[in-house]
Design an enzyme around this catalytic site. Structure first.
Site, PDB file in Angstrom:
ATOM      1  N   ARG A 307      14.802 -54.909  28.575  1.00 22.75           N
ATOM      2  CA  ARG A 307      13.433 -54.166  27.970  1.00 22.75           C
ATOM      3  C   ARG A 307      12.692 -55.074  27.206  1.00 22.75           C
ATOM      4  O   ARG A 307      11.452 -54.771  26.946  1.00 22.75           O
ATOM      5  CB  ARG A 307      14.100 -52.967  27.010  1.00 22.75           C
ATOM      6  CG  ARG A 307      13.107 -52.243  26.189  1.00 22.75           C
ATOM      7  CD  ARG A 307      11.964 -51.466  27.179  1.00 22.75           C
ATOM      8  NE  ARG A 307      10.918 -50.935  26.413  1.00 22.75           N
ATOM      9  CZ  ARG A 307      10.008 -51.343  25.679  1.00 22.75           C
ATOM     10  NH1 ARG A 307       9.817 -52.631  25.709  1.00 22.75           N
ATOM     11  NH2 ARG A 307       9.277 -50.388  24.975  1.00 22.75           N
ATOM     12  N   LYS A 308      13.140 -56.342  26.884  1.00 25.97           N
ATOM     13  CA  LYS A 308      12.505 -57.163  26.094  1.00 25.97           C
ATOM     14  C   LYS A 308      11.621 -56.510  24.818  1.00 25.97           C
ATOM     15  O   LYS A 308      10.588 -56.773  24.861  1.00 25.97           O
ATOM     16  CB  LYS A 308      11.491 -58.006  26.993  1.00 25.97           C
ATOM     17  CG  LYS A 308      12.032 -58.684  28.182  1.00 25.97           C
ATOM     18  CD  LYS A 308      10.924 -59.585  29.178  1.00 25.97           C
ATOM     19  CE  LYS A 308      11.611 -60.324  30.278  1.00 25.97           C
ATOM     20  NZ  LYS A 308      12.270 -59.362  31.167  1.00 25.97           N
ATOM     21  N   PHE A 309      12.357 -56.093  24.044  1.00 24.80           N
ATOM     22  CA  PHE A 309      11.717 -55.339  22.809  1.00 24.80           C
ATOM     23  C   PHE A 309      10.850 -56.455  21.946  1.00 24.80           C
ATOM     24  O   PHE A 309      11.465 -57.743  22.008  1.00 24.80           O
ATOM     25  CB  PHE A 309      12.853 -54.950  21.607  1.00 24.80           C
ATOM     26  CG  PHE A 309      13.572 -53.887  22.493  1.00 24.80           C
ATOM     27  CD1 PHE A 309      12.957 -52.336  22.427  1.00 24.80           C
ATOM     28  CD2 PHE A 309      14.683 -54.177  23.097  1.00 24.80           C
ATOM     29  CE1 PHE A 309      13.832 -51.600  22.964  1.00 24.80           C
ATOM     30  CE2 PHE A 309      15.532 -52.976  23.566  1.00 24.80           C
ATOM     31  CZ  PHE A 309      15.083 -51.480  23.509  1.00 24.80           C
TER      32      PHE A 309
END
Length: 476
Positions: A307-309
């Protein structure tokens, strides 16, 4: 009286003689702590000394095949002396400074090179004092791979020692002592929780060194590193890799749930981790999540949502646990950017609610021309050190990015031949990724997903990556 009851009695006695203090104290390591152990006072309490030595003997020394005992100066010296008498094993003494006259030895006693030594210590925080003793003992040609301690403060010391081939056994941990103190009304539950939270957030981040050389995490086996991991997901991954003999992560960048599930049914037995991009799936449903988790259980792999928050803490907390995807419910671990600062990790740490979850923090990217700088990488690693129980590892390209052997290097951009995709992605071979770049898990996507025969291709990648790992650690 049974061993556990004696252990409980010892804990109470240590509190009563003020060998355990609560307040605000500065440790030798420089860390401030709300709990302090002053075990030097036990020399004035023969019954406590006797109880400690008898418990340590039963707990560890009795079963040890060591040739000698050696106490870390100075508090552990009387304990080591009593253990030497109980075990009828010769004792060695380490000086903090060599004599300026006579033999000028640091290690006193009669011994032969190659003999084994069990180290005795009172309290372990960073492990520095034990490592100093180990270093001097090993310089004499002796073998020092065991240590027994009274208290493990659970602040990283045992991890540092394990990384330097010193296996540690402790009578107590901070957690076990606090449980006994609460049970006997010595401290309140609130105080115990406050101490646990403080120690959790104040780890002794010390570079483990023996003989003035830092440990090379890439030379340690997955089995060894599993013992050094704080994060439960990292522990599971190390175990899965060692058991399945696979360090392959499959990136399923497909937009159809049926295609994803079909592919995993065909190749799941060969991978340790599957990486999803849930927001590209066109027919996402709760049924898909259920089936995905069933396949993970069936084939023994974990799920990483890439997701690469990268937003403020409150938004990340909602993105992680709410909305259409409810990522926190099904993903074992997620990827996170450090760009927003510490708040992004605070948010996820608060959102997991005690459930075993993990984070891979992006320290580097495999895309050509990315804007990540050396200073950004350094700050990312520093932020991660504040959340040892949440951190599974780093997404990075360079083995020098971090040194902690309990964390996992996840490296994307792998194909059987070095190439590019015309969109900025740079691919490296399995050998380069594992042997030169230091990856622990390599991510393969299109090389398998787009293959005419994914079942055959996944085996080729798995075997090539595992062969490179075996060569790296010197495994047969």
């Amino acid at each position: 009286m049974g061993f556990d009851k004696k252990l409980e009695n010892l804990a109470v006695k240590l509190f009563e003689i003020n060998a355990v203090k609560f307040g605000e104290f500065v440790m030798k390591s420089g860390l401030t702590t709300p709990v302090y152990f002053d075990l030097r006072v036990i020399v004035s309490y023969p019954e406590v000394l006797d109880l400690i030595s008898s418990l340590l003997y039963e707990f560890s020394v009795k079963s040890s095949s060591c040739d000698h005992l050696c106490g870390v100066p100075y508090t552990a010296l009387p304990i080591a002396t009593l253990l030497s008498v109980l075990a009828k094993k010769p004792m060695l003494m380490r000086r903090k400074e060599a004599k300026a006259y006579g033999t000028k030895k640091l290690i006193e006693g009669h011994f032969k090179a190659g003999q084994t030594v069990l180290i005795v210590e009172d309290v372990v925080t960073s492990g520095g004092s034990v490592l100093e003793t180990v270093n001097d003992i090993r310089k004499e040609g002796l073998v020092a791979e065991e240590a027994v301690v009274i208290v493990d403060r659970q602040q990283g010391g045992v991890k540092n020692l394990e990384a330097n081939n010193v296996h540690v056994k402790s009578l107590f941990t901070i957690s076990s002592l606090l449980e006994i103190f609460v049970k006997h009304g010595k401290v309140t539950k609130e105080t115990a929780e406050k101490v646990k939270e403080y120690l959790k957030n104040n780890q002794a981040v010390k570079e483990p060194t023996v003989a003035d050389a830092p440990v090379d995490r890439t030379k340690l086996t997955y089995e060894k590193r599993e013992k050094l991991a704080n994060n439960p997901i990292a522990k599971k991954l190390f175990n899965i890799m060692a058991t399945k003999k696979s360090n392959l992560c499959l990136s399923v960048d497909l937009t159809s749930t049926s295609k994803i599930l079909d592919l995993l049914t065909r190749v799941g037995e060969h991978i340790c981790l599957v990486k999803t991009h849930v927001d590209i799936i066109e027919d996402f449903s709760e049924s898909f999540v259920t089936q995905l988790k069933q396949l993970a259980d069936r084939f023994g792999f974990l799920i990483l949502e890439d997701r690469k928050f990268a937003d403020i803490g409150n938004t990340v907390s909602l993105q992680y646990s709410k909305g259409l995807y409810k990522i926190g419910d099904w993903a074992d671990c997620v990827t996170v950017h450090s760009l927003p600062g510490e708040g992004v990790l605070k948010a996820i740490s608060a959102s997991v609610n005690g459930v075993s979850k993990g984070v891979f923090l992006l320290a580097e990217m495999s895309s050509e021309g990315n804007l990540i700088t050396p200073d950004y990488i350094e700050q990312t690693v520093k932020v991660a050190a504040k959340y040892p129980e949440l951190m599974t590892g780093f997404v990075c390209q360079n083995k020098k990015t971090f040194s902690d052997p309990g964390l996992i290097q996840l490296t994307p951009g792998v194909q059987l031949q070095s190439s590019g995709d015309g969109l900025g992605q740079v691919y490296n071979t399995p050998e380069k990724i594992i042997l030169e770049n230091g990856a622990d898990i390599a991510v393969v996507g299109r090389g398998i997903v787009a293959a005419k025969n994914p079942e055959a291709q996944v085996v080729i990648y798995r075997d090539a990556l595992w062969k490179a790992y075996a060569e790296r650690v010197g495994a047969k």
